[in-house]
Design a protein around this motif. Structure first.
Motif, mmCIF file in Angstrom:
data_model
loop_
_atom_site.group_PDB
_atom_site.id
_atom_site.type_symbol
_atom_site.label_atom_id
_atom_site.label_comp_id
_atom_site.label_asym_id
_atom_site.label_seq_id
_atom_site.Cartn_x
_atom_site.Cartn_y
_atom_site.Cartn_z
ATOM 1 N N LYS A 265 -2.863 -8.235 -3.989
ATOM 2 C CA LYS A 265 -2.022 -7.459 -3.067
ATOM 3 C C LYS A 265 -2.699 -6.157 -2.655
ATOM 4 O O LYS A 265 -2.659 -5.746 -1.489
ATOM 5 C CB LYS A 265 -0.678 -7.169 -3.731
ATOM 6 C CG LYS A 265 0.319 -6.470 -2.828
ATOM 7 C CD LYS A 265 1.658 -6.288 -3.530
ATOM 8 C CE LYS A 265 2.665 -5.598 -2.615
ATOM 9 N NZ LYS A 265 3.973 -5.406 -3.280
ATOM 10 N N LYS A 268 -5.412 -6.752 0.007
ATOM 11 C CA LYS A 268 -4.864 -6.963 1.351
ATOM 12 C C LYS A 268 -4.551 -5.640 2.028
ATOM 13 O O LYS A 268 -4.747 -5.487 3.244
ATOM 14 C CB LYS A 268 -3.615 -7.817 1.272
ATOM 15 C CG LYS A 268 -3.893 -9.276 0.900
ATOM 16 C CD LYS A 268 -2.607 -10.085 0.867
ATOM 17 C CE LYS A 268 -2.879 -11.542 0.494
ATOM 18 N NZ LYS A 268 -1.632 -12.355 0.440
ATOM 19 N N ARG A 269 -4.073 -4.699 1.264
ATOM 20 C CA ARG A 269 -3.782 -3.401 1.861
ATOM 21 C C ARG A 269 -5.054 -2.647 2.238
ATOM 22 O O ARG A 269 -5.091 -1.912 3.214
ATOM 23 C CB ARG A 269 -2.964 -2.557 0.887
ATOM 24 C CG ARG A 269 -1.563 -3.099 0.624
ATOM 25 C CD ARG A 269 -0.778 -2.149 -0.258
ATOM 26 N NE ARG A 269 -0.664 -0.836 0.379
ATOM 27 C CZ ARG A 269 -0.191 0.246 -0.248
ATOM 28 N NH1 ARG A 269 0.148 0.161 -1.524
ATOM 29 N NH2 ARG A 269 -0.093 1.394 0.396
#
Length: 816
Positions: A265, A268-269
């Motif tokens: 996660k 992805k940021r």
């Protein structure tokens, strides 16, 4: 030139044409003062000017020279634990560092020959590092490597956080081929100090330096206004997200080519196209993927100097467990843990009064076990590396006057004594160790004794003599265990001692130990005596060792008795062997002496025949070395040989048949052959033969052929008594052989010659001794009387003449 640096430049491991090198070749090197391993980056200016940054570049101004000069100048100005440590730099054209600053000139204009000198080299010396690609290729596909990759990523994030938050700089080239891909030997991925923000130089060169997949969308679109209006981390955050995917996608990363779930996660940021949505990189360290024992240990080691003292002690005490479980591998242990621990111990030891503080003392005590564990586990295969790493710290620790530190060192003496050089062991180890022999603590004295055995093979003769004196002193130690271990020590140290030291030490030491009241001490002494049997001579065994051991055959303790019997049996074998050898030597000498006597000696031979038999005997002339008159006279008498039987002999003499054995007195008539009472018969004894006497046989004579015989000697032969006036030609008459028994002859006829001596009573039978008679009177005292000349003759048959052998000592002259 490069010789101006205090470092050596060794073999090249990567050429300057390697992808991502941008003109810098990578060399191994070392520091001249202490051989510290380093990495040397070397670039030739003339080559930099002629080599474009990329194959696609057609702009002559986009060569490698300006980027290399910018990096050379910037790397010295930034220092951080997660940035590659730069030890030294050198521009051979400007050895004083007065090179002109080219950062303000227009980047699109080629560098002219008049602006800067371009004939020399650029050298950058850093801590030992390897390219990321080499490190990843060396990893085997195991799950343990995920923690190592995580630690490298942890260091890179810390370095970028420092640049963004403290230096207010952007790296601008976060990719595998840039200086962010350099790893130290401990697996720390260090970021270089390149880039510097969207300056004119950055915008001119960044496209040729950074691969397109690591460039954010705004960089690809040349939207520099968006970059300028955004936070400094935005460009590097995008490149970091792409790099994370690359790292975990390698086979050796231990994650099967996938990014860990806890990190997906966040990645992805980081790679979002929206520049304003990209997070800062430093908070990424809170991700659970970095929560592992490996990362925690490495992070603590990096920041140990600023940690609380109690936290440091607890961490150091837990290091052996991490090392034994394999959490920290060899590279980390040798290149990270050991230097940190040595630095901590050195700081405390060299600070006056620091050891007086309990927390510092506990830190030093906690650091010693992991230091020796690393050396034993990872450095034993390379003696030079072991010696270089451990010698300074061992010498430093022995200078610390603390019983706890000394005891911890002594327990590991077998490790460093086998690898340190002899000079260091004799001066830096043995000399301070000797204070432990006289320490008031019995535990330390015993530990010093036990540890000294490993140093013995490396000690100089003077130090061995010094050790012997301490051993003699320890035999009187009040602690029985120390006395026991001293006896064991003596047995083990004996092979290394000189002959003089062995004679002075081992036997007296064992004798003292065998008299000890402590049973294990006596037992140890007996075993040590047996183990040192090759150092005793046969005489020492029989006169010193055996008397000391035999007394323990009846020792109160059964174990000591059993050991004593074993020792005695062992030494009896040695003594029997030596005795057999001596016997053989005696026989050899006797044979040699007989052969010599047979060739050059003189003597008298007597030959006789009896029927068909014959015998031969020989005797050497009497030795002049004899101081005895009797032996000289006996030798003369033995040489006198007659060819006929003696006249005047009795019929019994003449009729004696058979030879008489050598060394025996001829058989005399029995008492019954004398007239008168039995008590008047003379009493004779037959002398027992001497075993070693040569055989001189008395042969019987035959009527027809008289055989040579040993002459019967009379006193006239020896010319005793003058010319023989008034005396029979054969000496005194046979009447003188009468024995005065019962007072015959009267006192008037006797000369009381020895009465003043108070002679004691003798037996009832008087024995004639030479010319004297020993008389015994009933109820009176015995005395010696001279023979009377006027004594009436007694008609009695004369006894057989006593035949004298040349070896017969009782020849009638002994009492004279």
């Amino acid at each position: 030139s490069a010789s101006a640096l205090p470092y050596t430049v060794d073999d090249q491991i990567h050429p300057p044409t390697r992808p991502g090198s941008y003109g810098f070749a990578i060399h191994n090197g070392s520091r001249k003062s202490d051989s510290l391993p380093v990495t040397v980056f070397k670039a030739t200016k003339s080559s930099l000017l002629q080599t474009p940054l990329s194959r696609q570049s057609r702009d002559p101004s986009q060569n490698q020279f300006l980027c290399a000069v910018q990096h050379f100048r910037k790397c010295k100005t930034l220092v951080h634990p997660n940035l590659l440590k730069v030890y030294a730099t050198l521009d051979t054209d400007y050895p004083n560092g007065d090179a002109p600053d080219l950062s303000q000139r227009p980047p699109h204009r080629p560098v002219g020959s008049g602006e800067v000198l371009t004939a020399g080299d650029l050298l950058i010396v850093t801590e030992r590092a390897v390219p990321l690609a080499d490190y990843l290729d060396s990893l085997s596909p195991t799950s343990e490597n995920a923690a190592k990759v995580g630690w490298g990523l942890h260091n890179l994030i810390n370095a970028l956080g420092f640049l963004h938050n403290t230096a207010k700089l952007a790296h601008g080239a976060v990719c595998p081929g840039s200086d962010t891909s350099l790893l130290t030997p401990v697996g720390a991925q260090d970021g270089g100090a390149g880039g510097g923000g969207p300056t004119a130089h950055f915008r001119h060169f960044e496209g040729a330096v950074t691969p397109n997949e690591y460039r954010s969308p705004e960089r690809l679109e040349n939207r520099w206004d968006a970059v300028s209006s955004s936070a400094v981390h935005t460009m590097d955050a995008f490149s970091l997200g792409v790099l994370v995917e690359h790292l975990y996608g390698q086979p050796g990363a231990g994650t099967n080519g996938k990014i860990p779930m806890k990190l997906q996660k966040a990645v992805k940021r980081l790679v979002t196209p929206n520049i304003r949505m990209r997070p800062r990189v430093l908070p990424l360290l809170k991700c659970p993927v970095f929560d592992s024992p490996y990362v925690y240990a490495m992070d603590f080691l990096d920041n140990m100097s600023v940690k609380p003292a109690e936290d440091k002690v607890r961490f150091i005490q837990g290091l052996p467990d991490l090392l034994n479980r394999g959490v920290l591998d060899r590279d980390v242990a040798v290149h990270k843990v050991m230097p940190v621990l040595i630095s901590a111990v050195t700081t405390i030891a060299q600070t006056e009064g620091a050891m007086q503080q309990d927390v510092n003392r506990r830190e030093v005590l906690a650091a010693i076990p992991p230091l020796f564990l690393i050396a034993e586990t990872h450095l034993m295969s390379d003696p030079d590396e072991f010696r270089a790493a451990l010698t300074p710290i061992v010498e430093l620790l022995f200078r610390i006057n603390d019983r706890g530190v000394r005891g911890t060192l002594l327990q590991r003496s077998g490790l460093y004594s086998a690898h340190l050089d002899k000079a260091a062991l004799n001066t830096s180890v043995f000399e301070p160790m000797c204070s432990g022999f006289t320490d008031s603590s019995g535990t330390l004295r015993e530990l010093t004794l036990k540890s000294a055995i490993s140093l013995v093979p490396n000690l100089t003769p003077s130090n061995l003599e010094k050790l012997v004196r301490y051993l003699i002193r320890l035999q009187s130690d009040p602690e029985p265990s120390i006395r026991t271990n001293t006896a064991i020590f003596v047995g083990k140290v004996a092979p290394s001692l000189s002959e003089m030291s062995r004679q002075k030490l081992i036997l007296p030491a064992f004798e003292r130990a065998m008299k000890d009241d402590f049973k294990p001490c006596r037992l140890a002494a007996l075993r040590a005596v047996q183990s040192c049997k090759e150092y005793y001579g046969p005489i020492d065994v029989s006169t010193k060792v055996m008397p000391a051991v035999v007394s323990h055959l009846l020792d109160p303790d059964s174990e000591v008795r059993a050991e004593a019997f074993t020792v005695v049996e062992t030494f009896m074998v040695i003594l029997r062997t030596e005795s057999t050898k001596m016997t053989e030597e005696e026989r050899t000498r006797a044979a040699a002496a007989a052969a010599t006597a047979g060739m050059g000696g003189t003597g008298v031979a007597v030959t006789a025949s009896n029927g068909g038999g014959s015998g031969v005997g020989s005797e050497a002339a009497p030795s002049s070395a004899s101081g005895s008159y009797l032996s000289t006279f006996g030798s003369w008498a033995a040489a006198k040989v007659v060819s006929s039987t003696e006249p005047g002999g009795t019929a019994a003499d003449r009729s004696t048949s058979g030879p008489v054995s050598a060394g025996h007195v001829a058989e005399l008539p029995s008492r019954s052959s004398y007239p008168g009472p039995a008590s008047a018969a003379p009493s004779y004894t037959t002398k027992r033969p001497e075993p070693a006497a040569p055989a001189v046989q008395q042969l019987r004579s035959t009527p027809k052929v008289p055989a040579p015989a040993v002459a019967s000697l009379s006193l006239s032969d020896a010319n005793v008594g003058g010319d023989g006036a008034g005396i029979d030609s054969s000496g005194w008459s046979d009447e003188d052989d009468d024995f005065d028994v019962g007072g015959g002859g009267g006192a008037k006829d006797e000369e009381d010659f020895f009465s003043s001596f108070g002679a004691k009573p003798s037996s009832s039978t008087g024995l004639k001794i030479g010319g004297l008679k020993a008389a015994s009177k009933p109820g009176g005292k015995g005395k010696l009387v001279m023979p009377s000349k006027n004594k009436p003759s007694v008609a009695a048959p004369k006894p057989a003449v006593k035949k004298l052998s040349k070896d017969d000592d009782l020849d009638g002259w002994d009492d004279f």
